[in-house]
Design an enzyme around this catalytic site. Structure first.
Site, short mmCIF file in Angstrom:
data_model
loop_
_atom_site.label_atom_id
_atom_site.label_comp_id
_atom_site.label_asym_id
_atom_site.label_seq_id
_atom_site.Cartn_x
_atom_site.Cartn_y
_atom_site.Cartn_z
N SER A 80 -2.66 -7.64 3.19
CA SER A 80 -3.05 -7.45 4.60
C SER A 80 -3.42 -8.78 5.24
O SER A 80 -3.13 -9.00 6.42
CB SER A 80 -4.22 -6.47 4.70
OG SER A 80 -3.82 -5.18 4.33
N ARG A 96 -1.42 -6.66 -7.85
CA ARG A 96 -0.33 -7.57 -7.51
C ARG A 96 -0.19 -8.72 -8.50
O ARG A 96 0.89 -9.24 -8.70
CB ARG A 96 -0.54 -8.18 -6.12
CG ARG A 96 -0.45 -7.19 -4.99
CD ARG A 96 -0.84 -7.85 -3.69
NE ARG A 96 -2.22 -8.33 -3.84
CZ ARG A 96 -3.00 -8.69 -2.85
NH1 ARG A 96 -2.55 -8.67 -1.63
NH2 ARG A 96 -4.23 -9.10 -3.06
N HIS A 104 0.84 -1.20 0.00
CA HIS A 104 0.00 0.00 0.00
C HIS A 104 0.88 1.25 0.00
O HIS A 104 0.61 2.21 -0.73
CB HIS A 104 -0.90 0.06 1.25
CG HIS A 104 -1.91 -1.02 1.35
ND1 HIS A 104 -2.07 -1.77 2.49
CD2 HIS A 104 -2.84 -1.47 0.48
CE1 HIS A 104 -3.06 -2.64 2.31
NE2 HIS A 104 -3.53 -2.48 1.09
N LYS A 141 -17.58 -7.10 8.06
CA LYS A 141 -16.21 -7.59 8.10
C LYS A 141 -15.64 -7.55 9.52
O LYS A 141 -15.90 -6.64 10.28
CB LYS A 141 -15.35 -6.70 7.18
CG LYS A 141 -14.17 -7.38 6.58
CD LYS A 141 -13.58 -6.52 5.47
CE LYS A 141 -12.31 -7.15 4.95
NZ LYS A 141 -11.65 -6.31 3.98
#
Length: 152
Positions: free
Chosen positions: A127, A90, A17, A41
């Site tokens: 993450s 990515r 990030h 979440k």
């Protein structure tokens, strides 16, 4: 003014990030790091902790602003007068997922999505990997900015 929203949960912010934000700053007049709130979440870090990590990491970068939001990212873009959404890629799976969102956003608004490929040295970091390493007592020093290390 060219303003971009970089949305995410940032649970926590990673060096991947960080790389995207730093490179985004060279492309835009302002990068707004927007921490999304999703009641469904389960987060490892509180919203306040996540915001603090990012603010501390970019405390010397006046072109970075950190906010929290709920709802659609395109609505946030309108509210913040941002014409761009910044996203990092990515791998091919990221591209396919992000492409669908970008097409949807463009069909609902005039917001353009700008994709940056992650640096090779950070392309494996996510993450969820950081959280897994943390849960198992591993060393995340090379995965996250110093602000996360100082406050974990």
């Amino acid at each position: 003014m060219k303003r971009a929203i970089f949305p995410g949960s940032f649970d926590p912010i990673t060096n991947g990030h960080y790389d995207i934000i730093k490179r985004g700053v060279s492309l835009f007049d302002e990068v707004i790091v927007a921490i999304g709130v999703n009641a469904e979440k389960k987060y490892m870090f509180t919203l306040e902790e996540r915001k603090k990590f990012i603010e501390e990491t970019f405390k010397d970068e006046p072109k970075v602003k950190v906010i929290t939001y709920q709802g659609l990212t395109i609505d946030l873009c309108k509210k913040e007068k941002a014409d761009f959404i910044l996203r990092g890629l990515r791998n091919p799976a990221d591209f396919e997922f992000e492409k669908a969102i970008a097409h949807t956003n463009r069909s609902l608004s005039r917001i353009e999505t700008v994709f940056l490929l992650t640096a090779a040295r950070t392309s494996y970091i996510s993450s969820s990997i950081v959280r897994d390493v943390l849960r198992n007592g591993g060393d995340i020093t090379r995965l996250v900015p110093e602000a996360v290390m100082a406050n974990k």
